[in-house]
Design a protein around this motif. Structure first.
Motif, short mmCIF file in Angstrom:
data_model
loop_
_atom_site.label_atom_id
_atom_site.label_comp_id
_atom_site.label_asym_id
_atom_site.label_seq_id
_atom_site.Cartn_x
_atom_site.Cartn_y
_atom_site.Cartn_z
N VAL A 622 0.84 -1.21 0.00
CA VAL A 622 0.00 0.00 0.00
C VAL A 622 0.87 1.25 0.00
O VAL A 622 0.60 2.22 -0.73
CB VAL A 622 -0.96 -0.01 1.20
N ILE A 623 1.94 1.24 0.79
CA ILE A 623 2.86 2.39 0.83
C ILE A 623 3.50 2.59 -0.53
O ILE A 623 3.66 3.72 -1.01
CB ILE A 623 3.91 2.18 1.93
N LYS A 624 3.88 1.50 -1.16
CA LYS A 624 4.52 1.59 -2.48
C LYS A 624 3.58 2.23 -3.49
O LYS A 624 4.01 3.03 -4.34
CB LYS A 624 4.93 0.19 -2.93
N LYS A 625 2.29 1.91 -3.42
CA LYS A 625 1.33 2.43 -4.37
C LYS A 625 0.93 3.87 -4.08
O LYS A 625 0.80 4.69 -4.99
CB LYS A 625 0.07 1.56 -4.37
N PHE A 626 0.73 4.20 -2.81
CA PHE A 626 0.09 5.47 -2.48
C PHE A 626 0.92 6.36 -1.56
O PHE A 626 0.47 7.43 -1.16
CB PHE A 626 -1.27 5.22 -1.82
N GLY A 627 2.15 5.93 -1.24
CA GLY A 627 2.93 6.69 -0.29
C GLY A 627 3.37 8.05 -0.76
O GLY A 627 3.64 8.94 0.06
N ASN A 628 3.44 8.28 -2.05
CA ASN A 628 3.91 9.57 -2.56
C ASN A 628 2.78 10.48 -3.03
O ASN A 628 3.01 11.53 -3.61
CB ASN A 628 4.88 9.34 -3.73
N GLN A 629 1.55 10.08 -2.78
CA GLN A 629 0.43 10.89 -3.26
C GLN A 629 0.04 11.95 -2.22
O GLN A 629 0.26 11.81 -1.05
CB GLN A 629 -0.78 9.99 -3.55
#
Length: 629
Positions: A622-629
């Motif tokens: 989940v962090i990989k997918k949405f951590g930079n949004q």
């Protein structure tokens, strides 16, 4: 002394209503809270009642009555055994008694004299076994004997299973043509005594209840450590911080006879009298003060001829309309030769039902939440918001309603140079708790700099926290802190077992209290002039990672969390002595687990160090997918 104070606040809570109208206004809410604490809220609606699938496996004809040996299915594949005592020549429906078994081996045999007496008095009586003892041995003794403190995290209480079985047992009675469904009573001793309180409070079909040696005040249990002698079923999963006076209020104004032995080591007579007095006030509101009475008998945790005779007369009066004295009602037959043998009363004469869940019901009675599939950042935010709401209401409800001033004091200055070195502060977290923290400035104590809070561990070696901090990026101020139960505020490890159980009975756990301490510490650090209040991180190792992640999640403003060798899950057991590091939090596993929190604290960053269990892979993805949004 802290838990004694909290238990007393529950027992002597000042929100007791003073008028019947006020009580009737809040009664539905109190009822819902009780049902939820017992864990049966998802089963209670009539639409969810499954077929009882009653199976009669034999009939024993006795002088004046017969015994039907049967089992029924309160939940799919959960089978409960019972003996149904029916007077001979029943031509019209009779009053019925549900006899709730106590903690005893061979329950159908040990307590049989009571339903025999009821049958001879003209009552239909169903004696049913608990899941713990009887023909099949399930488990009541989770935290108390086995170290299964994960029951608290699951929101599981064996008393809830027994309550549900009792409600379904009443369904069984109501299905019988021999029973007058408007005249049902419940009684039992010890665990059956507490169940008599529970069943009567939960099921309005119960018109009279006579619990024996089954309840006292929470305050007394914690003060005198009688909690230590009790099974885990003897107090609800107490998230709403109620006591037995609140359960008694749900029974009022129906007739209630409380029988208590005066030398009972598990329920001190003074505490039972106090409870009876509290319940009596509620009956006064209804104008029915005579509907509740206390019968005191000599002896320890047991029946007495006086209590038995009073119980029989009580049910004759309130269910059969016969106003007789206790002596006229009579006592049980104490001649052992008149008893049926265990083999005669045995229900499973042809083997156990297939796939019986009695031994494993603790794994499925409450629902454990699975990690959801997250397709968008908005879905993640929505999930996190739901988890936070649940935790605030169902896990951390015992947090103090009002915060007190920090009242900070500079206890020690490490160096003469006012712009470097370390400072040891003390500050209040809540009334009765004052913690110390060692704050080390990076280069100088004037410029605002990021701060990392390092949580010290229970078993930490000297300079262990400092060694951990040295592995973290430099350039930050560092604050070391021992939360309650660690270091200076710790206690003898052998006391841990008692404190873990007593805390849960008051609606909290040791880790939940530590989370509150850490939240307060974070806000204290934000008051320090040299700390960048928007750039505070938490670093923790092993079990303390649980505290760090929950605090960061609830705070919502931390920059990040650094966790080293975190535990895999909060759904873990402990040694029977309870001396390990506690990680349980009431009900948390019904909505999340510690391994999901790194994703839920986004946009705060999580840095993993050391051995990270595979259970954290969901968060990592989940962090990989949405951590930079």
């Amino acid at each position: 002394s802290y838990l004694i104070q909290k238990a007393s606040e529950i027992t002597y809570s000042s929100d007791t209503v003073s008028t019947l109208q006020a009580w009737e206004t809040i009664r539905p809410q109190r009822y819902r809270e009780f049902i939820e604490m017992m864990g049966i809220d998802r089963f209670l609606p009539d639409s969810l009642h499954s077929n009882l699938n009653v199976q009669i496996t034999g009939i024993i004809q006795k002088d004046g009555y017969r015994i039907e040996k049967l089992y029924f299915e309160p939940l799919p594949k959960l089978f409960i055994r019972g003996n149904l005592y029916i007077p001979d020549s029943v031509t019209t429906p009779r009053p019925a008694i549900l006899y709730a078994s106590g903690h005893a081996i061979d329950q159908k045999g040990r307590y049989q004299a009571h339903p025999v007496k009821f049958a001879k008095l003209g009552f239909v009586c169903l004696l049913f076994e608990t899941i713990q003892f009887g023909e099949v041995w399930g488990e009541h003794w989770g935290p108390v004997r086995n170290g299964w403190f994960n029951w608290y995290s699951r929101g599981y209480n064996p008393g809830g299973v027994e309550l549900w079985n009792g409600i379904r047992a009443i369904d069984l009675l109501c299905s019988r043509k021999e029973v007058d469904t408007s005249k049902i009573g419940v009684t039992g001793i010890s665990g059956g005594g507490s169940q008599s309180w529970y069943i009567a409070a939960a099921d309005p079909r119960v018109k009279a209840a006579a619990p024996v040696c089954g309840a006292g005040t929470l305050s007394d249990h914690v003060l005198h450590r009688t909690v230590d002698g009790h099974c885990d079923c003897m107090m609800p999963n107490n998230i709403y911080q109620q006591d037995f006076k609140d359960i008694g209020a749900l029974i009022a104004p129906r007739p209630l006879l409380i029988a208590q032995a005066d030398q009972d080591p598990m329920y001190r007579m003074g505490a039972v009298k106090e409870l009876a007095g509290q319940v009596h006030k509620m009956y006064n509101l209804y104008g029915q003060p005579n509907n509740v009475q206390l019968v005191q008998t000599p002896g320890e945790h047991s029946y007495h001829a006086v209590s038995r005779k009073n119980i029989f007369a009580f049910f004759l009066r309130h269910l059969a309309g016969k106003n007789v004295s206790p002596d006229e009602a009579g006592d049980i037959d104490t001649v052992a030769a008149h008893n049926a043998t265990p083999g005669e009363l045995r229900v499973y004469v042809n083997g156990l039902p297939k796939n019986d869940r009695t031994k494993t019901i603790q794994h499925t009675f409450t629902a454990r939440a699975a990690a959801p599939v997250i397709h968008s950042k908005s879905a993640l935010d929505s999930f996190a918001a739901g988890v936070r709401k649940f935790l605030v209401e169902k896990t951390f409800r015992a947090f103090p309603a009002d915060t007190i001033p920090f009242d900070p004091k500079l206890e020690i200055t490490g160096m003469n140079d006012p712009h470097s070195g370390n400072r040891i502060f003390s500050f209040n977290t809540e009334k009765g708790w004052r913690l110390k923290t060692d704050v080390n400035w990076f280069k100088d104590s004037v410029a605002k700099k990021p701060l990392v809070i390092v949580l010290r561990n229970y078993d930490e070696e000297r300079w262990g926290g400092e060694a951990f901090a040295s592995q973290i990026d430099s350039g930050r101020n560092v604050a070391y802190i021992e939360l309650r139960g660690v270091g200076e505020t710790g206690w003898e490890p052998s006391f841990n077992w008692h404190l873990r159980r007593a805390a849960a009975w008051t609606g909290r756990t040791i880790p939940s209290m530590q989370v509150y301490d850490l939240l307060r510490a974070i806000n204290f650090y934000r008051t320090l002039p040299n700390v960048d209040a928007n750039n505070i991180s938490i670093a923790a190792q092993r079990e303390m990672s649980v505290i760090a992640l929950y605090a960061a999640f609830l705070d919502g403003k931390c920059a990040g969390v650094i966790i080293k060798d975190p535990i895999a899950t909060q759904d873990r057991t402990s040694p029977v002595d309870g001396k390990d590091v506690p990680v349980e939090m009431l009900n948390c596993l019904q909505v999340t687990d510690v391994n999901q929190l790194p994703a839920l604290i986004l946009p705060a960053r999580t840095r993993f160090m050391g051995n990270v269990p595979v259970t954290y892979n969901w968060s990592k993805e989940v962090i990989k997918k949405f951590g930079n949004q």
